[in-house]
Design a protein around this motif. Structure first.
Motif, PDB file in Angstrom:
ATOM      1  N   VAL A  18      64.804 104.124   4.663  1.00 21.83           N
ATOM      2  CA  VAL A  18      66.145 104.391   4.121  1.00 21.83           C
ATOM      3  C   VAL A  18      66.323 103.676   2.780  1.00 21.83           C
ATOM      4  O   VAL A  18      66.860 104.247   1.820  1.00 21.83           O
ATOM      5  CB  VAL A  18      67.235 103.979   5.134  1.00 21.83           C
ATOM      6  N   SER A  19      65.852 102.442   2.697  1.00 15.39           N
ATOM      7  CA  SER A  19      65.958 101.699   1.430  1.00 15.39           C
ATOM      8  C   SER A  19      65.112 102.339   0.337  1.00 15.39           C
ATOM      9  O   SER A  19      65.516 102.378  -0.827  1.00 15.39           O
ATOM     10  CB  SER A  19      65.543 100.244   1.633  1.00 15.39           C
ATOM     11  N   ILE A  20      63.945 102.861   0.708  1.00 14.77           N
ATOM     12  CA  ILE A  20      63.102 103.576  -0.259  1.00 14.77           C
ATOM     13  C   ILE A  20      63.839 104.813  -0.766  1.00 14.77           C
ATOM     14  O   ILE A  20      63.876 105.083  -1.970  1.00 14.77           O
ATOM     15  CB  ILE A  20      61.742 103.960   0.382  1.00 14.77           C
ATOM     16  N   ILE A  21      64.448 105.561   0.156  1.00 13.97           N
ATOM     17  CA  ILE A  21      65.210 106.754  -0.236  1.00 13.97           C
ATOM     18  C   ILE A  21      66.324 106.361  -1.207  1.00 13.97           C
ATOM     19  O   ILE A  21      66.505 107.006  -2.257  1.00 13.97           O
ATOM     20  CB  ILE A  21      65.790 107.469   1.012  1.00 13.97           C
ATOM     21  N   ASN A  22      67.061 105.299  -0.881  1.00  9.73           N
ATOM     22  CA  ASN A  22      68.156 104.855  -1.748  1.00  9.73           C
ATOM     23  C   ASN A  22      67.649 104.447  -3.127  1.00  9.73           C
ATOM     24  O   ASN A  22      68.267 104.781  -4.147  1.00  9.73           O
ATOM     25  CB  ASN A  22      68.928 103.705  -1.090  1.00  9.73           C
ATOM     26  N   LEU A  23      66.513 103.748  -3.160  1.00  3.99           N
ATOM     27  CA  LEU A  23      65.941 103.355  -4.449  1.00  3.99           C
ATOM     28  C   LEU A  23      65.543 104.581  -5.251  1.00  3.99           C
ATOM     29  O   LEU A  23      65.892 104.707  -6.430  1.00  3.99           O
ATOM     30  CB  LEU A  23      64.725 102.442  -4.245  1.00  3.99           C
ATOM     31  N   VAL A  24      64.815 105.491  -4.628  1.00  2.00           N
ATOM     32  CA  VAL A  24      64.333 106.688  -5.333  1.00  2.00           C
ATOM     33  C   VAL A  24      65.503 107.507  -5.874  1.00  2.00           C
ATOM     34  O   VAL A  24      65.468 107.978  -7.008  1.00  2.00           O
ATOM     35  CB  VAL A  24      63.412 107.537  -4.432  1.00  2.00           C
ATOM     36  N   GLU A  25      66.542 107.651  -5.073  1.00  4.03           N
ATOM     37  CA  GLU A  25      67.719 108.421  -5.519  1.00  4.03           C
ATOM     38  C   GLU A  25      68.417 107.765  -6.707  1.00  4.03           C
ATOM     39  O   GLU A  25      69.100 108.444  -7.470  1.00  4.03           O
ATOM     40  CB  GLU A  25      68.704 108.604  -4.359  1.00  4.03           C
ATOM     41  N   SER A  26      68.240 106.451  -6.875  1.00  6.07           N
ATOM     42  CA  SER A  26      68.912 105.739  -7.972  1.00  6.07           C
ATOM     43  C   SER A  26      68.075 105.671  -9.247  1.00  6.07           C
ATOM     44  O   SER A  26      68.560 105.204 -10.274  1.00  6.07           O
ATOM     45  CB  SER A  26      69.257 104.313  -7.532  1.00  6.07           C
ATOM     46  N   LEU A  27      66.818 106.127  -9.189  1.00  2.00           N
ATOM     47  CA  LEU A  27      65.958 106.053 -10.370  1.00  2.00           C
ATOM     48  C   LEU A  27      66.429 107.029 -11.445  1.00  2.00           C
ATOM     49  O   LEU A  27      66.993 108.081 -11.138  1.00  2.00           O
ATOM     50  CB  LEU A  27      64.502 106.362  -9.985  1.00  2.00           C
ATOM     51  N   PRO A  28      66.181 106.689 -12.710  1.00  2.02           N
ATOM     52  CA  PRO A  28      66.596 107.588 -13.799  1.00  2.02           C
ATOM     53  C   PRO A  28      65.786 108.891 -13.775  1.00  2.02           C
ATOM     54  O   PRO A  28      64.718 108.957 -13.162  1.00  2.02           O
ATOM     55  CB  PRO A  28      66.293 106.785 -15.060  1.00  2.02           C
ATOM     56  N   ASN A  29      66.300 109.901 -14.434  1.00  2.00           N
ATOM     57  CA  ASN A  29      65.628 111.193 -14.492  1.00  2.00           C
ATOM     58  C   ASN A  29      64.678 111.212 -15.695  1.00  2.00           C
ATOM     59  O   ASN A  29      64.950 111.822 -16.714  1.00  2.00           O
ATOM     60  CB  ASN A  29      66.666 112.320 -14.574  1.00  2.00           C
ATOM     61  N   THR A  30      63.540 110.492 -15.538  1.00  2.00           N
ATOM     62  CA  THR A  30      62.512 110.461 -16.578  1.00  2.00           C
ATOM     63  C   THR A  30      61.196 110.909 -15.958  1.00  2.00           C
ATOM     64  O   THR A  30      61.071 110.947 -14.731  1.00  2.00           O
ATOM     65  CB  THR A  30      62.332 109.038 -17.156  1.00  2.00           C
ATOM     66  N   LYS A  31      60.223 111.227 -16.797  1.00  2.00           N
ATOM     67  CA  LYS A  31      58.926 111.669 -16.278  1.00  2.00           C
ATOM     68  C   LYS A  31      58.307 110.605 -15.371  1.00  2.00           C
ATOM     69  O   LYS A  31      57.839 110.908 -14.280  1.00  2.00           O
ATOM     70  CB  LYS A  31      57.967 111.992 -17.420  1.00  2.00           C
ATOM     71  N   SER A  32      58.289 109.374 -15.839  1.00  2.00           N
ATOM     72  CA  SER A  32      57.642 108.317 -15.051  1.00  2.00           C
ATOM     73  C   SER A  32      58.405 108.033 -13.765  1.00  2.00           C
ATOM     74  O   SER A  32      57.798 107.866 -12.699  1.00  2.00           O
ATOM     75  CB  SER A  32      57.495 107.038 -15.873  1.00  2.00           C
ATOM     76  N   ALA A  33      59.721 107.985 -13.831  1.00  2.00           N
ATOM     77  CA  ALA A  33      60.529 107.716 -12.634  1.00  2.00           C
ATOM     78  C   ALA A  33      60.405 108.855 -11.626  1.00  2.00           C
ATOM     79  O   ALA A  33      60.305 108.609 -10.423  1.00  2.00           O
ATOM     80  CB  ALA A  33      61.993 107.492 -13.014  1.00  2.00           C
ATOM     81  N   ASN A  34      60.382 110.088 -12.105  1.00  4.24           N
ATOM     82  CA  ASN A  34      60.231 111.232 -11.195  1.00  4.24           C
ATOM     83  C   ASN A  34      58.856 111.226 -10.528  1.00  4.24           C
ATOM     84  O   ASN A  34      58.729 111.488  -9.332  1.00  4.24           O
ATOM     85  CB  ASN A  34      60.464 112.544 -11.928  1.00  4.24           C
ATOM     86  N   HIS A  35      57.828 110.904 -11.308  1.00  2.00           N
ATOM     87  CA  HIS A  35      56.475 110.867 -10.767  1.00  2.00           C
ATOM     88  C   HIS A  35      56.347 109.764  -9.713  1.00  2.00           C
ATOM     89  O   HIS A  35      55.926 110.012  -8.576  1.00  2.00           O
ATOM     90  CB  HIS A  35      55.452 110.653 -11.884  1.00  2.00           C
ATOM     91  N   LEU A  36      56.693 108.542 -10.095  1.00  2.00           N
ATOM     92  CA  LEU A  36      56.572 107.411  -9.176  1.00  2.00           C
ATOM     93  C   LEU A  36      57.546 107.532  -8.006  1.00  2.00           C
ATOM     94  O   LEU A  36      57.211 107.187  -6.877  1.00  2.00           O
ATOM     95  CB  LEU A  36      56.788 106.094  -9.919  1.00  2.00           C
ATOM     96  N   GLY A  37      58.726 108.054  -8.295  1.00  2.00           N
ATOM     97  CA  GLY A  37      59.716 108.234  -7.233  1.00  2.00           C
ATOM     98  C   GLY A  37      59.241 109.208  -6.170  1.00  2.00           C
ATOM     99  O   GLY A  37      59.397 108.962  -4.971  1.00  2.00           O
ATOM    100  N   GLY A  38      58.640 110.302  -6.590  1.00  2.00           N
ATOM    101  CA  GLY A  38      58.108 111.281  -5.632  1.00  2.00           C
ATOM    102  C   GLY A  38      56.989 110.692  -4.791  1.00  2.00           C
ATOM    103  O   GLY A  38      56.937 110.876  -3.574  1.00  2.00           O
ATOM    104  N   GLN A  39      56.112 109.948  -5.452  1.00  2.00           N
ATOM    105  CA  GLN A  39      54.999 109.292  -4.760  1.00  2.00           C
ATOM    106  C   GLN A  39      55.538 108.275  -3.753  1.00  2.00           C
ATOM    107  O   GLN A  39      55.094 108.211  -2.607  1.00  2.00           O
ATOM    108  CB  GLN A  39      54.126 108.595  -5.812  1.00  2.00           C
ATOM    109  N   LEU A  40      56.494 107.458  -4.193  1.00  2.00           N
ATOM    110  CA  LEU A  40      57.068 106.420  -3.334  1.00  2.00           C
ATOM    111  C   LEU A  40      57.859 107.021  -2.175  1.00  2.00           C
ATOM    112  O   LEU A  40      57.823 106.502  -1.059  1.00  2.00           O
ATOM    113  CB  LEU A  40      57.960 105.487  -4.165  1.00  2.00           C
ATOM    114  N   LEU A  41      58.537 108.117  -2.435  1.00  2.00           N
ATOM    115  CA  LEU A  41      59.299 108.778  -1.376  1.00  2.00           C
ATOM    116  C   LEU A  41      58.367 109.214  -0.241  1.00  2.00           C
ATOM    117  O   LEU A  41      58.678 109.027   0.939  1.00  2.00           O
ATOM    118  CB  LEU A  41      60.061 109.976  -1.947  1.00  2.00           C
ATOM    119  N   ARG A  42      57.209 109.757  -0.606  1.00  2.00           N
ATOM    120  CA  ARG A  42      56.244 110.192   0.416  1.00  2.00           C
ATOM    121  C   ARG A  42      55.628 108.993   1.141  1.00  2.00           C
ATOM    122  O   ARG A  42      55.634 108.925   2.371  1.00  2.00           O
ATOM    123  CB  ARG A  42      55.140 111.049  -0.225  1.00  2.00           C
ATOM    124  N   SER A  43      55.102 108.045   0.371  1.00  2.00           N
ATOM    125  CA  SER A  43      54.389 106.927   1.006  1.00  2.00           C
ATOM    126  C   SER A  43      55.342 105.951   1.702  1.00  2.00           C
ATOM    127  O   SER A  43      54.971 105.338   2.701  1.00  2.00           O
ATOM    128  CB  SER A  43      53.531 106.180  -0.022  1.00  2.00           C
TER     129      SER A  43
END
Length: 120
Positions: A18-43
């Protein structure tokens, strides 16, 4: 991250997800944040789901295999969180640091659990 029962691994993994989801949802909409956020959301959500499967493992080897999958995903999450922290991608650095700490603790728990299960 507050746990009502820090000894209930399943609850800790759910809280972590749940904390990972909350962090990912709060990341900025940038290429790096989207890439790492997607990876982190899965793992970062995978260990909770795989641990549920491990608890109903069909054999000791099945249990150990699923626990190793959880460990692999936690290690991936740990590295991803460290990249997010070092690159200062998140505006909530405190949450990132808390998640790194919790991920470290979860990794230790899984390493010990796998060793214990392997010895039996």
């Amino acid at each position: 991250m507050i746990h009502e029962n820090k000894y209930d691994l399943e609850e800790r993994l759910i809280d972590f997800a749940v904390s990972i989801i909350n962090l990912v949802e709060s990341l900025p909409n940038t290429k790096s944040a989207n890439h790492l956020g997607g990876q982190l959301l899965r793992s970062g959500t995978s260990p909770s789901l795989n641990y549920g499967e491990a608890k109903s493992g069909e054999s000791k080897n099945d249990f150990i295999h699923k626990m190793k999958v959880c460990l692999k995903e936690l290690r991936e999450s740990h590295n991803c969180l460290r990249i997010i922290e070092r690159a200062k991608i998140s505006t909530n650095q405190q949450l990132v640091l808390e998640l790194i700490g919790e991920c470290n603790e979860l990794i230790s728990i899984f390493v010990k659990s796998i060793l214990t299960a392997s010895k039996k």
